[in-house]
Design a protein around this motif. Sequence first.
Motif, PDB file in Angstrom:
ATOM      1  N   MET A   1       0.846  -1.188   0.000  1.00 40.18           N
ATOM      2  CA  MET A   1       0.000   0.000   0.000  1.00 40.18           C
ATOM      3  C   MET A   1       0.883   1.240   0.000  1.00 40.18           C
ATOM      4  SD  MET A   1      -3.087  -1.005   2.620  1.00 40.18           S
ATOM      5  CE  MET A   1      -2.024  -1.733   3.855  1.00 40.18           C
ATOM      6  N   ARG A   2       0.446   2.254  -0.699  1.00 32.72           N
ATOM      7  CA  ARG A   2       1.250   3.467  -0.822  1.00 32.72           C
ATOM      8  C   ARG A   2       0.588   4.617  -0.059  1.00 32.72           C
ATOM      9  NH1 ARG A   2       4.382   5.507  -6.280  1.00 32.72           N
ATOM     10  NH2 ARG A   2       5.707   7.011  -5.228  1.00 32.72           N
ATOM     11  N   VAL A   3       1.382   5.305   0.769  1.00 38.61           N
ATOM     12  CA  VAL A   3       0.859   6.382   1.607  1.00 38.61           C
ATOM     13  C   VAL A   3       1.669   7.652   1.372  1.00 38.61           C
ATOM     14  CG1 VAL A   3       2.279   5.612   3.546  1.00 38.61           C
ATOM     15  CG2 VAL A   3       0.323   7.089   3.982  1.00 38.61           C
ATOM     16  N   LEU A   4       0.973   8.775   1.370  1.00 37.19           N
ATOM     17  CA  LEU A   4       1.609  10.084   1.303  1.00 37.19           C
ATOM     18  C   LEU A   4       1.494  10.739   2.672  1.00 37.19           C
ATOM     19  CD1 LEU A   4       2.849  12.534  -0.196  1.00 37.19           C
ATOM     20  CD2 LEU A   4       0.497  13.229  -0.768  1.00 37.19           C
ATOM     21  N   VAL A   5       2.623  11.162   3.226  1.00 36.13           N
ATOM     22  CA  VAL A   5       2.658  11.886   4.486  1.00 36.13           C
ATOM     23  C   VAL A   5       2.977  13.351   4.184  1.00 36.13           C
ATOM     24  CG1 VAL A   5       3.812  12.164   6.706  1.00 36.13           C
ATOM     25  CG2 VAL A   5       3.377   9.862   5.807  1.00 36.13           C
ATOM     26  N   VAL A   6       2.068  14.253   4.545  1.00 41.34           N
ATOM     27  CA  VAL A   6       2.290  15.695   4.359  1.00 41.34           C
ATOM     28  C   VAL A   6       2.387  16.298   5.754  1.00 41.34           C
ATOM     29  CG1 VAL A   6       1.547  17.793   3.194  1.00 41.34           C
ATOM     30  CG2 VAL A   6       0.866  15.558   2.272  1.00 41.34           C
ATOM     31  N   GLU A   7       3.619  16.571   6.181  1.00 44.76           N
ATOM     32  CA  GLU A   7       3.886  16.991   7.561  1.00 44.76           C
ATOM     33  C   GLU A   7       5.112  17.898   7.555  1.00 44.76           C
ATOM     34  OE1 GLU A   7       4.244  17.986  11.000  1.00 44.76           O
ATOM     35  OE2 GLU A   7       2.701  16.403  11.007  1.00 44.76           O
ATOM     36  N   ASP A   8       4.962  19.116   8.114  1.00 40.98           N
ATOM     37  CA  ASP A   8       6.089  20.062   8.080  1.00 40.98           C
ATOM     38  C   ASP A   8       7.098  19.849   9.197  1.00 40.98           C
ATOM     39  OD1 ASP A   8       4.885  23.060   9.767  1.00 40.98           O
ATOM     40  OD2 ASP A   8       4.342  20.952  10.049  1.00 40.98           O
ATOM     41  N   ASP A   9       6.738  19.093  10.227  1.00 42.05           N
ATOM     42  CA  ASP A   9       7.693  18.714  11.268  1.00 42.05           C
ATOM     43  C   ASP A   9       8.569  17.595  10.698  1.00 42.05           C
ATOM     44  OD1 ASP A   9       7.448  18.007  14.817  1.00 42.05           O
ATOM     45  OD2 ASP A   9       9.054  17.512  13.419  1.00 42.05           O
ATOM     46  N   ARG A  10       9.772  17.944  10.277  1.00 43.64           N
ATOM     47  CA  ARG A  10      10.604  16.990   9.545  1.00 43.64           C
ATOM     48  C   ARG A  10      10.983  15.779  10.398  1.00 43.64           C
ATOM     49  NH1 ARG A  10      12.655  18.945   4.604  1.00 43.64           N
ATOM     50  NH2 ARG A  10      11.847  21.027   4.164  1.00 43.64           N
ATOM     51  N   ARG A  11      11.214  15.996  11.664  1.00 42.69           N
ATOM     52  CA  ARG A  11      11.565  14.860  12.519  1.00 42.69           C
ATOM     53  C   ARG A  11      10.395  13.889  12.626  1.00 42.69           C
ATOM     54  NH1 ARG A  11      11.126  13.445  17.867  1.00 42.69           N
ATOM     55  NH2 ARG A  11      12.814  12.132  18.699  1.00 42.69           N
ATOM     56  N   LEU A  12       9.196  14.415  12.849  1.00 45.62           N
ATOM     57  CA  LEU A  12       8.014  13.558  12.934  1.00 45.62           C
ATOM     58  C   LEU A  12       7.767  12.866  11.601  1.00 45.62           C
ATOM     59  CD1 LEU A  12       5.517  12.446  14.319  1.00 45.62           C
ATOM     60  CD2 LEU A  12       4.322  14.575  13.752  1.00 45.62           C
ATOM     61  N   ALA A  13       7.915  13.607  10.498  1.00 49.06           N
ATOM     62  CA  ALA A  13       7.699  13.013   9.178  1.00 49.06           C
ATOM     63  C   ALA A  13       8.661  11.857   8.935  1.00 49.06           C
ATOM     64  CB  ALA A  13       7.869  14.072   8.098  1.00 49.06           C
ATOM     65  N   GLU A  14       9.918  12.025   9.348  1.00 53.13           N
ATOM     66  CA  GLU A  14      10.904  10.956   9.171  1.00 53.13           C
ATOM     67  C   GLU A  14      10.558   9.736  10.010  1.00 53.13           C
ATOM     68  OE1 GLU A  14      14.884  12.126  10.024  1.00 53.13           O
ATOM     69  OE2 GLU A  14      15.730  10.153   9.603  1.00 53.13           O
ATOM     70  N   LEU A  15      10.135   9.974  11.258  1.00 51.32           N
ATOM     71  CA  LEU A  15       9.746   8.865  12.127  1.00 51.32           C
ATOM     72  C   LEU A  15       8.544   8.106  11.558  1.00 51.32           C
ATOM     73  CD1 LEU A  15      10.141  10.527  15.641  1.00 51.32           C
ATOM     74  CD2 LEU A  15      11.583   8.739  14.658  1.00 51.32           C
ATOM     75  N   LEU A  16       7.574   8.865  11.057  1.00 54.03           N
ATOM     76  CA  LEU A  16       6.403   8.229  10.451  1.00 54.03           C
ATOM     77  C   LEU A  16       6.793   7.418   9.224  1.00 54.03           C
ATOM     78  CD1 LEU A  16       3.671  11.025  10.672  1.00 54.03           C
ATOM     79  CD2 LEU A  16       3.702   8.835  11.873  1.00 54.03           C
ATOM     80  N   ALA A  17       7.651   7.986   8.386  1.00 52.85           N
ATOM     81  CA  ALA A  17       8.072   7.295   7.163  1.00 52.85           C
ATOM     82  C   ALA A  17       8.778   5.988   7.497  1.00 52.85           C
ATOM     83  CB  ALA A  17       8.975   8.198   6.327  1.00 52.85           C
ATOM     84  N   ARG A  18       9.663   6.031   8.471  1.00 54.27           N
ATOM     85  CA  ARG A  18      10.389   4.811   8.855  1.00 54.27           C
ATOM     86  C   ARG A  18       9.447   3.763   9.438  1.00 54.27           C
ATOM     87  NH1 ARG A  18      15.835   7.061  11.947  1.00 54.27           N
ATOM     88  NH2 ARG A  18      16.843   8.008  10.125  1.00 54.27           N
ATOM     89  N   GLY A  19       8.566   4.211  10.322  1.00 56.80           N
ATOM     90  CA  GLY A  19       7.646   3.276  10.946  1.00 56.80           C
ATOM     91  C   GLY A  19       6.687   2.645   9.963  1.00 56.80           C
ATOM     92  N   LEU A  20       6.123   3.451   9.078  1.00 54.67           N
ATOM     93  CA  LEU A  20       5.174   2.934   8.095  1.00 54.67           C
ATOM     94  C   LEU A  20       5.857   2.024   7.086  1.00 54.67           C
ATOM     95  CD1 LEU A  20       3.021   6.141   7.541  1.00 54.67           C
ATOM     96  CD2 LEU A  20       2.328   4.045   8.718  1.00 54.67           C
ATOM     97  N   ALA A  21       7.100   2.360   6.719  1.00 51.90           N
ATOM     98  CA  ALA A  21       7.855   1.497   5.807  1.00 51.90           C
ATOM     99  C   ALA A  21       8.071   0.129   6.437  1.00 51.90           C
ATOM    100  CB  ALA A  21       9.188   2.142   5.437  1.00 51.90           C
ATOM    101  N   ALA A  22       8.331   0.097   7.729  1.00 47.86           N
ATOM    102  CA  ALA A  22       8.517  -1.168   8.429  1.00 47.86           C
ATOM    103  C   ALA A  22       7.231  -1.987   8.471  1.00 47.86           C
ATOM    104  CB  ALA A  22       9.013  -0.915   9.855  1.00 47.86           C
ATOM    105  N   GLU A  23       6.083  -1.300   8.355  1.00 46.15           N
ATOM    106  CA  GLU A  23       4.785  -1.988   8.333  1.00 46.15           C
ATOM    107  C   GLU A  23       4.418  -2.460   6.928  1.00 46.15           C
ATOM    108  OE1 GLU A  23       2.768  -2.702  10.830  1.00 46.15           O
ATOM    109  OE2 GLU A  23       3.970  -1.747  12.394  1.00 46.15           O
TER     110      GLU A  23
ATOM    111  N   VAL B   1      -8.067   2.320   4.486  1.00 43.33           N
ATOM    112  CA  VAL B   1      -7.821   1.593   3.243  1.00 43.33           C
ATOM    113  C   VAL B   1      -8.912   0.551   3.014  1.00 43.33           C
ATOM    114  CG1 VAL B   1      -6.261   0.002   2.071  1.00 43.33           C
ATOM    115  CG2 VAL B   1      -5.344   2.006   3.248  1.00 43.33           C
ATOM    116  N   ARG B   2      -9.307  -0.136   4.087  1.00 43.91           N
ATOM    117  CA  ARG B   2     -10.365  -1.140   3.940  1.00 43.91           C
ATOM    118  C   ARG B   2     -11.669  -0.512   3.484  1.00 43.91           C
ATOM    119  NH1 ARG B   2      -8.442  -3.049   8.940  1.00 43.91           N
ATOM    120  NH2 ARG B   2     -10.263  -2.235  10.020  1.00 43.91           N
ATOM    121  N   ARG B   3     -11.930   0.713   3.938  1.00 39.81           N
ATOM    122  CA  ARG B   3     -13.190   1.380   3.578  1.00 39.81           C
ATOM    123  C   ARG B   3     -13.066   2.165   2.274  1.00 39.81           C
ATOM    124  NH1 ARG B   3     -13.152   3.281   9.131  1.00 39.81           N
ATOM    125  NH2 ARG B   3     -12.908   5.409   8.352  1.00 39.81           N
ATOM    126  N   GLY B   4     -11.927   2.042   1.600  1.00 40.29           N
ATOM    127  CA  GLY B   4     -11.665   2.871   0.432  1.00 40.29           C
ATOM    128  C   GLY B   4     -12.566   2.617  -0.754  1.00 40.29           C
TER     129      GLY B   4
END
Length: 226
Positions: free
Chosen positions: A1-23, A116-119
């Motif tokens: 599944m492909r997700v777009l994260v739009v977040e100006d807090d770069r540290r939070l965006a990086e943490l989200l990207a890493r965590g979601l990639a691991a999922e 995603v399930r309700r998409g």
Amino acid sequence: MRVLVVEDDRRLAELLARGLAAEGFAVDVEHDGRDGLWRATETPYDVIVLDIMLPGLNGYRVCAQLRSAGVWTPVLMLTAKDGELDEAEGLDTGADDYLTKPFSYLVLVARLRALVRRGGAARPPVLRVGDLELDPAGRTCRRRGTPIELTAKPFAVLEFLMRHHDRVVTKTEIIRNVWDDAHAPDPNLVEAHISALRRKVDAPFDLRTITTVRGIGYRIVDPAER
């Protein structure tokens, strides 16, 4: 599944990207509302994580313009703002869910999978091709009731094949939908994942589900229908 994260807090965006990639998600990140809007209209996503307090365009306006443009990708609004009026405004502009910072990462992932399930009807909770079953939300795969263990990327490749079982998909399509732009692999890696999947989902059952269409790409078929 492909997700777009739009977040100006770069540290939070990086943490989200890493965590979601691991999922098992393929993650793209933008830090500006205008860039996020452009990316969301140019690239098909399964779900969007959208902050409200963004430079360029705030999240409310990004979401409203996406809906006006006919882009109905599920949107989870993520914000430091709290209160009923803020939540109502976010939902009224077309968001599908709303999460206030600080948040539980487990809750975020669960809500994304629920969106995603309700998409739509094209994304059933459990994907089936013959006796092969894949549950994207539960991250499980079974064949004839037997569990099949898959790591994140092979799982994502199989999910993409099963979502498009009615046609041949190219290596380029697989790369575009399973990997993010910053980590697009060599096409040979797709072949490696396909081979690994065949060893997992086909060989133990003496079946041939994942087929190669020479010069074009791959297709997943129900062996009983051949």
